[in-house]
Design a protein around this motif. Structure first.
Motif, mmCIF file in Angstrom:
data_model
loop_
_atom_site.group_PDB
_atom_site.id
_atom_site.type_symbol
_atom_site.label_atom_id
_atom_site.label_comp_id
_atom_site.label_asym_id
_atom_site.label_seq_id
_atom_site.Cartn_x
_atom_site.Cartn_y
_atom_site.Cartn_z
ATOM 1 N N LYS A 110 7.499 -8.093 -0.523
ATOM 2 C CA LYS A 110 6.260 -7.324 -0.522
ATOM 3 C C LYS A 110 5.214 -8.015 0.344
ATOM 4 O O LYS A 110 4.986 -9.220 0.222
ATOM 5 N N ILE A 111 4.577 -7.218 1.202
ATOM 6 C CA ILE A 111 3.528 -7.749 2.067
ATOM 7 C C ILE A 111 2.222 -7.002 1.798
ATOM 8 O O ILE A 111 2.181 -5.773 1.805
ATOM 9 N N LEU A 112 1.157 -7.783 1.586
ATOM 10 C CA LEU A 112 -0.190 -7.261 1.485
ATOM 11 C C LEU A 112 -0.920 -7.592 2.776
ATOM 12 O O LEU A 112 -0.760 -8.696 3.323
ATOM 13 N N ILE A 113 -1.695 -6.643 3.278
ATOM 14 C CA ILE A 113 -2.410 -6.811 4.538
ATOM 15 C C ILE A 113 -3.913 -6.780 4.278
ATOM 16 O O ILE A 113 -4.402 -5.919 3.541
ATOM 17 N N LEU A 114 -4.647 -7.707 4.878
ATOM 18 C CA LEU A 114 -6.110 -7.662 4.871
ATOM 19 C C LEU A 114 -6.574 -7.355 6.286
ATOM 20 O O LEU A 114 -6.371 -8.161 7.209
ATOM 21 N N PRO A 116 -9.784 -4.832 8.470
ATOM 22 C CA PRO A 116 -10.933 -3.943 8.301
ATOM 23 C C PRO A 116 -10.695 -2.507 8.748
ATOM 24 O O PRO A 116 -11.478 -1.620 8.405
ATOM 25 N N SER A 117 -9.628 -2.275 9.498
ATOM 26 C CA SER A 117 -9.368 -0.934 10.019
ATOM 27 C C SER A 117 -8.431 -0.160 9.101
ATOM 28 O O SER A 117 -7.315 -0.606 8.817
ATOM 29 N N GLU A 118 -8.889 1.009 8.657
ATOM 30 C CA GLU A 118 -8.077 1.827 7.757
ATOM 31 C C GLU A 118 -6.763 2.251 8.394
ATOM 32 O O GLU A 118 -5.754 2.429 7.715
ATOM 33 N N ASP A 119 -6.771 2.420 9.725
ATOM 34 C CA ASP A 119 -5.577 2.897 10.429
ATOM 35 C C ASP A 119 -4.975 1.822 11.311
ATOM 36 O O ASP A 119 -4.429 2.114 12.374
ATOM 37 N N CYS A 120 -5.054 0.570 10.888
ATOM 38 C CA CYS A 120 -4.456 -0.513 11.675
ATOM 39 C C CYS A 120 -2.943 -0.318 11.752
ATOM 40 O O CYS A 120 -2.343 0.345 10.903
ATOM 41 N N PRO A 121 -2.288 -0.860 12.774
ATOM 42 C CA PRO A 121 -0.844 -0.642 12.957
ATOM 43 C C PRO A 121 0.010 -0.982 11.741
ATOM 44 O O PRO A 121 1.009 -0.309 11.468
ATOM 45 N N ALA A 122 -0.372 -2.017 10.978
ATOM 46 C CA ALA A 122 0.444 -2.429 9.832
ATOM 47 C C ALA A 122 0.214 -1.564 8.603
ATOM 48 O O ALA A 122 0.985 -1.628 7.646
ATOM 49 N N SER A 123 -0.829 -0.738 8.623
ATOM 50 C CA SER A 123 -1.219 0.000 7.419
ATOM 51 C C SER A 123 -0.106 0.897 6.889
ATOM 52 O O SER A 123 0.096 1.000 5.688
ATOM 53 N N SER A 124 0.613 1.544 7.779
ATOM 54 C CA SER A 124 1.645 2.486 7.346
ATOM 55 C C SER A 124 2.941 1.800 6.925
ATOM 56 O O SER A 124 3.853 2.454 6.426
ATOM 57 N N MET A 125 3.038 0.491 7.134
ATOM 58 C CA MET A 125 4.278 -0.231 6.872
ATOM 59 C C MET A 125 4.192 -1.190 5.688
ATOM 60 O O MET A 125 5.215 -1.565 5.124
ATOM 61 N N CYS A 126 2.988 -1.590 5.319
ATOM 62 C CA CYS A 126 2.856 -2.644 4.311
ATOM 63 C C CYS A 126 2.991 -2.087 2.897
ATOM 64 O O CYS A 126 2.896 -0.888 2.661
ATOM 65 N N HIS A 127 3.187 -2.980 1.952
ATOM 66 C CA HIS A 127 3.236 -2.589 0.538
ATOM 67 C C HIS A 127 1.851 -2.190 0.052
ATOM 68 O O HIS A 127 1.696 -1.265 -0.739
ATOM 69 N N ARG A 128 0.836 -2.910 0.532
ATOM 70 C CA ARG A 128 -0.523 -2.591 0.149
ATOM 71 C C ARG A 128 -1.470 -3.067 1.238
ATOM 72 O O ARG A 128 -1.301 -4.143 1.790
ATOM 73 N N VAL A 130 -5.377 -3.854 2.013
ATOM 74 C CA VAL A 130 -6.720 -4.090 1.498
ATOM 75 C C VAL A 130 -7.690 -4.026 2.667
ATOM 76 O O VAL A 130 -7.544 -4.766 3.643
ATOM 77 N N LEU A 131 -8.674 -3.149 2.559
ATOM 78 C CA LEU A 131 -9.671 -3.023 3.612
ATOM 79 C C LEU A 131 -10.677 -4.159 3.487
ATOM 80 O O LEU A 131 -11.369 -4.292 2.474
ATOM 81 N N GLY A 132 -10.755 -4.959 4.507
ATOM 82 C CA GLY A 132 -11.674 -6.092 4.511
ATOM 83 C C GLY A 132 -11.444 -6.929 5.746
ATOM 84 O O GLY A 132 -10.385 -6.865 6.375
ATOM 85 N N SER A 133 -12.435 -7.716 6.115
ATOM 86 C CA SER A 133 -12.342 -8.514 7.334
ATOM 87 C C SER A 133 -11.632 -9.833 7.066
ATOM 88 O O SER A 133 -11.931 -10.538 6.096
ATOM 89 N N PHE A 134 -10.706 -10.185 7.952
ATOM 90 C CA PHE A 134 -9.961 -11.432 7.799
ATOM 91 C C PHE A 134 -10.778 -12.646 8.225
ATOM 92 O O PHE A 134 -10.326 -13.779 8.070
ATOM 93 N N ASP A 135 -11.974 -12.434 8.784
ATOM 94 C CA ASP A 135 -12.845 -13.572 9.087
ATOM 95 C C ASP A 135 -14.069 -13.607 8.170
ATOM 96 O O ASP A 135 -15.046 -14.305 8.454
ATOM 97 N N ASP A 136 -13.994 -12.859 7.077
ATOM 98 C CA ASP A 136 -15.045 -12.869 6.068
ATOM 99 C C ASP A 136 -14.563 -13.663 4.860
ATOM 100 O O ASP A 136 -13.549 -13.316 4.232
ATOM 101 N N GLY A 137 -15.298 -14.737 4.533
ATOM 102 C CA GLY A 137 -14.855 -15.647 3.489
ATOM 103 C C GLY A 137 -14.643 -14.991 2.143
ATOM 104 O O GLY A 137 -13.630 -15.224 1.470
ATOM 105 N N ALA A 138 -15.584 -14.143 1.734
ATOM 106 C CA ALA A 138 -15.481 -13.507 0.420
ATOM 107 C C ALA A 138 -14.263 -12.598 0.342
ATOM 108 O O ALA A 138 -13.538 -12.588 -0.668
#
Length: 639
Positions: A110-114, A116-128, A130-138
């Motif tokens: 299972k792969i989770l993706i973080l 910010p883009s709702e339609d990023c290339p991995a979005s349709s392939m991942c298990h889940r 999560v919308l959020g920026s990978f350079d945002d600490g929180a």
């Protein structure tokens, strides 16, 4: 916000459910219930879920357009039991994340993706997703709580947060210390220099005086580079003379951005090596490849690189030493320069899967993406060797923007589907821009010349002949056209097995330069076996065998004297170290059959055809025996 999909193996996808920021418990066997408002089509649904065994109750109705709840769902999700139950969290959802997900699906990981883009290339392939920026600490901290191991598909992440998470016990692979080094290319150069890795000369420049000193020290042209956020040609500028320094620095945003200068390397090839390191410290190197860039963006990858074995070993050794100086598991892409003196200099390292390794999906026993997953979750590293003799990767870069760009890309992909050995990968990006990586095409074949020819057809004229991409893999040569009545039998055998061949006259005595050229370049043209026929002194087979590493089959041809005995003895009596497989006098048929058997070692189709040929011979002999036994010898001989 979270995008959730049911898990499917081997790349299947489903419509997503859009909800609030909700997370199942990361630990298997513990139950955590969460609620969320979700929307599927025109229906609004209250979702209640846990991470244990499934047990669903559902009532739903079409919504009335208000914000009230019209349905309630209670569902429980059971863990997926693949080769590893570690949940892999990936920071970034671009094409590298997409291909990681494709490799993971076949392993049941299972792969989770973080991202910010709702339609990023991995979005349709991942298990889940999560919308959020990978350079945002929180966002990264919250995301990490759901992952068994955290990895990256882009190095421009919040490394300070990763360092904090590691202190809290979060498993990051590769380590945050490695990502910090790689993020700053000047710091990267300093690190590798301290570990004795060969590099181009470089120095930090903080002002005009530093830049002028660099030019005086390294000469011109002088390469100016940004320390951070530099990739795919971004962050590089060239000063061809002292007067160009100001404009080169300005193009990069000024000294305040953080710059360094590097001596311009007069390289003859750019090389790359994908190196994998497991959690147990084991290493595995993929074959060295050549990367060809267009406008500083990787355009074509030739696998393997066409350089001497000694150079390939040197490149692999430098790559292993570089990766060995960094911390963490995963795959690392090491980009190198090959100099005119066959020296190897390190350019830079990426601590993740890389464009130079995309060909491995089709051409290697284990792809770089599967290898990365194996490494970070603690599985044994796979076989990184190539399962095909040669492959070429062609990047589908945006030629134009908008609809016309998509039209040109899809037109090329359609052509690729008619090319033997071609595989198309489309990244499903919704926007196309010039020079943006939209996909890639990998072409496999029996040699680099074969795949290059097929790529030429792909990029050539509108009306192209697919069959023209068939490159001869057997060369039939003879010293004189007087040998042709014998040597044609080898050609007839090859034709019966559908083996492409070439046939020509090459005289060892009358055209020695042609013989040398033929032998030295046969392999790079795609030839796998050479059949050489000669009479009299019969030097051709032996001389060719001394010049090439390909197998050479000699055919002794009768001449007007000695009945071919001289030809046979000349070919057979080769000195140690120069082997020539020799058949009977005039027996080019057996030479053709032996060539088919040699090719059949790596071609199951030819092996099957050869077995069929042997069965036919057996049946022919048995039928003749039956006829002889039934009719008697006199009638059999029509006496």
């Amino acid at each position: 916000m979270l995008l959730q999909r049911p898990f499917y193996s081997c790349g299947q996808r489903s419509d997503f459910i859009l909800g609030s920021s909700i997370y199942p418990n990361r630990l298997h066997g513990q139950r955590r219930v969460f609620n969320s408002l979700v929307k599927v089509g025109d229906q609004r649904i209250m979702l209640e879920s846990s991470s244990t065994r499934p047990n669903c109750r559902c009532q739903s109705s079409v919504g009335d357009g208000n914000n009230s709840w019209d349905a309630a769902v209670s569902t429980e999700i059971s863990p997926i039991h693949g080769v590893s139950e570690v949940v892999v969290g990936v920071l970034g959802g671009g094409q590298l994340g997409r291909m990681l997900c494709q490799a993971a699906s076949c392993l049941g990981i299972k792969i989770l993706i973080l991202d910010p883009s709702e339609d990023c290339p991995a979005s349709s392939m991942c298990h889940r997703h999560v919308l959020g920026s990978f350079d945002d600490g929180a966002s990264v901290q919250k995301f990490a709580k759901e992952c068994g191991v955290l990895t990256i598909e882009i190095e421009h992440v919040d490394v300070a947060t990763l360092e904090k998470l590691e202190k809290e016990g979060v498993d990051c692979q590769p380590k945050a210390s490695t990502i910090r080094i790689i993020q700053d290319k000047y710091l990267q150069k300093v690190h590798f220099s301290q570990h004795g890795i060969p590099l181009p000369d470089f120095m930090e420049i903080n002002n005009t005086e530093d830049a002028t000193s660099a030019g005086d020290l390294f000469g011109y042209p002088l390469v100016i580079k940004s320390k951070r956020l530099a990739y795919d040609g971004r962050g590089n500028a060239v000063a061809y003379k002292k007067e160009d320094l100001a404009s080169a620095v300005s193009a990069l945003g000024g000294y305040g951005r953080g710059l360094y200068a590097e001596r311009c390397v007069p390289f003859v090839k750019e090389l790359a090596v994908i190196v994998a390191r497991g959690r147990d410290g084991s290493f595995s190197c993929f074959p060295v490849v050549e990367t060809i860039h267009r406008d500083n963006i990787c355009h074509i990858v030739n696998a393997p690189v066409d350089v001497p074995d000694k150079v390939q070993k040197q490149a692999s050794d430098v790559a292993l030493r570089a990766v060995g100086s960094l911390e963490g598991a995963g795959v690392f892409a090491v980009e190198l320069f090959l100099t005119s003196s066959n020296g190897i200099l390190l350019n830079e390292v990426a601590p993740r899967p890389h464009n130079s390794g995309h060909h491995t999906i089709e051409s290697c026993y284990t792809s770089q993406f599967e290898q990365h997953l194996r490494a970070i979750v603690g599985l044994p590293l796979g076989d990184s060797s190539m399962k095909t003799p040669a492959a070429i990767m062609y990047n589908l870069l945006g030629e134009e923007e908008g609809d016309i760009g998509f039209h040109l890309a899809h037109k090329l992909m359609k052509r690729a589907l008619s090319i033997p050995g071609a595989a198309v990968h489309w990244y499903n990006k919704l926007e196309i821009r010039k020079q943006r990586k939209m996909g890639h095409i990998t072409i496999q074949g029996s040699s680099l010349s074969v795949v290059r020819a097929r790529l030429g057809l792909l990029l050539g004229e509108e009306n192209f002949d697919v069959h023209a991409a068939v490159i001869p893999c057997v060369g039939i040569i003879m010293g004189s056209d007087s040998d042709l009545p014998v040597m044609k039998d080898a050609a007839m055998v090859l034709e019966s097995f559908n083996v492409p061949y070439e046939i020509s006259i090459v005289s060892a005595h009358r055209t020695p330069e042609r013989m040398v050229s033929y032998a030295l370049h046969a392999q790079e043209r795609g030839i796998h076996v050479i059949i050489a026929g000669a009479g009299g002194a019969a030097h051709l087979p032996g001389m060719v065998a001394s010049l090439t590493s390909l197998p050479v089959i000699g055919v002794p041809v009768k001449t007007s004297s000695l009945d071919g005995q001289d030809s046979l003895l000349s070919i057979v009596q080769m000195p140690k170290g120069v082997p020539v497989a020799t058949v009977a006098i005039q027996n080019a048929t057996n030479a053709g059959l032996l060539a088919v058997r040699i090719l059949g070692i790596v071609n199951p189709f030819l092996q099957k055809r050869m077995s069929g040929y042997q069965d036919e011979m057996r049946e022919m002999v048995l039928s003749k025996a039956e006829k002889l036994e039934k009719e008697g010898w006199q009638r059999y001989m029509n006496l």
